[in-house]
Design a protein around this motif. Structure first.
Motif, mmCIF file in Angstrom:
data_model
loop_
_atom_site.group_PDB
_atom_site.id
_atom_site.type_symbol
_atom_site.label_atom_id
_atom_site.label_comp_id
_atom_site.label_asym_id
_atom_site.label_seq_id
_atom_site.Cartn_x
_atom_site.Cartn_y
_atom_site.Cartn_z
ATOM 1 N N TYR A 275 0.856 -1.176 0.000
ATOM 2 C CA TYR A 275 0.000 0.000 0.000
ATOM 3 C C TYR A 275 0.900 1.237 0.000
ATOM 4 C CZ TYR A 275 -3.664 -3.281 1.355
ATOM 5 O OH TYR A 275 -4.547 -4.334 1.386
ATOM 6 N N SER A 276 0.909 1.960 -1.103
ATOM 7 C CA SER A 276 1.714 3.174 -1.193
ATOM 8 C C SER A 276 0.880 4.363 -0.740
ATOM 9 C CB SER A 276 2.183 3.405 -2.636
ATOM 10 O OG SER A 276 3.070 2.379 -3.038
ATOM 11 N N VAL A 277 1.481 5.230 0.059
ATOM 12 C CA VAL A 277 0.804 6.450 0.480
ATOM 13 C C VAL A 277 1.577 7.640 -0.066
ATOM 14 C CG1 VAL A 277 -0.187 5.436 2.553
ATOM 15 C CG2 VAL A 277 2.049 6.534 2.678
ATOM 16 N N ASP A 278 0.885 8.764 -0.188
ATOM 17 C CA ASP A 278 1.499 9.960 -0.744
ATOM 18 C C ASP A 278 2.673 10.420 0.105
ATOM 19 O OD1 ASP A 278 1.743 13.026 -1.192
ATOM 20 O OD2 ASP A 278 0.453 12.343 -2.836
ATOM 21 N N ALA A 279 3.746 10.848 -0.574
ATOM 22 C CA ALA A 279 4.949 11.290 0.137
ATOM 23 C C ALA A 279 4.671 12.472 1.052
ATOM 24 C CB ALA A 279 6.046 11.639 -0.858
#
Length: 400
Positions: free
Chosen positions: A282-286
């Protein structure tokens, strides 16, 4: 277009210099700035949230300076939001009794003697910073191309304006005087307000956060949070070459874990989604505030980021994936800690060894306990109270 912006920028700065003395200071107005207006976050957020619940501040006006706040559609309870680097921004810099800021303010910002500047800073440093960064003669910093003396001066100008600077722990109280060239009397060793929440974990809050992130409730969560490299950049910002084989991570860990990948907010390049990793990665915004993730994560994997100082408060396993250790330690900034003996977890050069240890729940909690006794000696859930009490006492008995 760029030159027009530069002219406008210069005009605003000049206008501010001419009029700021004529704007009266309001003893009941407080200005908050986090990461140069990036958003509502970090220590300033925690201090604001404490103040709005404190009866002593019921008649105060709270102002937040945030970039592109209308586009971001930000709402902050009990606060006026203004645009960062606007005429309103400079007005409230001159008008507010207290500034609560977590980043180095630019040299053009002017402060009056009867104003109080609380510098909260934004982390316990692993990497050397400010005056402690050593550069060879004629060398410059990678992205800014600024020489050492020019860089030191930007800190000195800002530090000269501080009334208080938060020290989160005994370690920082020792490091900050020479790193920032600040007199120890200006340091207040209170712990970090943003970490109060980590001393009072709420399982219902954790469950809600997992639902917001669409995380499965029946799996443990690993947070992978690498930092940027000073020597990897383009004109727009820092870049990062991912050295993690998430397919291998899935193969070894997916029965028990899912992974949140959170790059540092200064990293500008994006990462392609991989359908084969759906339901595991799950990638989250930087730009997301990483503090929002700590509670719902059972394990932290990082490299040289200072996030582990905060995460350690939870007494959960931390693994250090430092695949480029020699290059980082020698060619970049260097460390304050003896990383082989003082980190609260083991260093791994090869990801497969790390993944197998995670899978087999191999972690030394005694090392973590020893780390917390020194580096998190003030993190008891009441840092916000200690900071606000100091500010209130100053307001009522005259600024230093």
């Amino acid at each position: 277009m760029k030159w027009i912006k530069k002219i406008i920028h210069k005009c605003i700065v000049i206008a501010n210099r001419l009029i700021y003395r004529f704007i009266p200071v309001d003893d009941h107005t407080i200005l908050f700035i986090a990461f140069h207006g990036r958003g509502y976050s970090d220590n300033p957020k925690a201090i604001h949230q404490y103040m709005i619940q404190d009866e002593r501040f019921k008649n105060y006006k709270f102002v937040w300076a945030i970039k592109n706040h209308k586009k971001k559609n930000i709402y902050i309870e009990n606060a006026k939001i203004i645009e960062y680097f606007s005429f309103s921004y400079f007005y409230y810099l001159a008008h507010s009794k207290i500034w609560v800021v977590n980043c180095k303010l630019p040299g053009y910002v002017l402060k009056k003697e009867n104003q109080i500047y609380l510098q909260t800073w934004h982390g316990t440093p692993l990497k050397k910073l400010a005056h402690d960064i050593e550069l060879d003669k004629n060398a410059t910093f990678y992205r800014s191309q600024m020489d050492a003396q020019s860089m030191y001066k930007t800190y000195d100008v800002d530090v000269s304006r501080y009334n208080y600077m938060i020290s989160p722990n005994a370690f920082c109280s020792k490091i900050f005087p020479h790193a920032f060239n600040i007199h120890p009397s200006k340091l207040i060793e209170t712990g970090y307000p943003r970490n109060d929440i980590l001393s009072h974990v709420d399982l219902n809050r954790v469950k809600e956060k997992k639902k917001q992130l669409n995380l499965p409730l029946d799996k443990k969560v690993i947070l992978y949070a690498p930092t940027w490299r000073d020597n990897s950049y383009v004109a727009a910002g820092y870049t990062f070459k991912l050295q993690a084989d998430f397919h291998k991570w899935k193969e070894i860990l997916s029965d028990e874990y899912v992974v949140i990948f959170k790059p540092h907010y200064l990293i500008i390049n994006t990462f392609k989604e991989d359908k084969e990793l759906e339901g595991f990665l799950y990638s989250v915004d930087a730009t997301m505030d990483i503090a929002q993730l700590y509670e719902c994560c059972d394990i932290l994997i990082t490299d040289y980021s200072s996030v582990f100082f905060d995460y350690a408060i939870l007494n959960r396993p931390i693994y250090f994936y430092m695949y480029d250790l020699e290059e980082y330690a020698k060619d970049l900034r260097g460390f304050y800690l003896d990383i082989y003996n003082e980190l609260p977890g083991k260093i791994y050069r090869k990801e497969e060894e790390m993944l197998k240890d995670i899978s087999n729940s191999i972690f030394d909690f005694n090392k973590l306990s020893s780390f917390n006794s020194y580096f998190n000696n003030k993190e008891d859930g009441y840092a916000s109270k200690r900071v606000v009490d100091i500010l209130y006492e100053d307001i009522n008995h005259g600024a230093q």
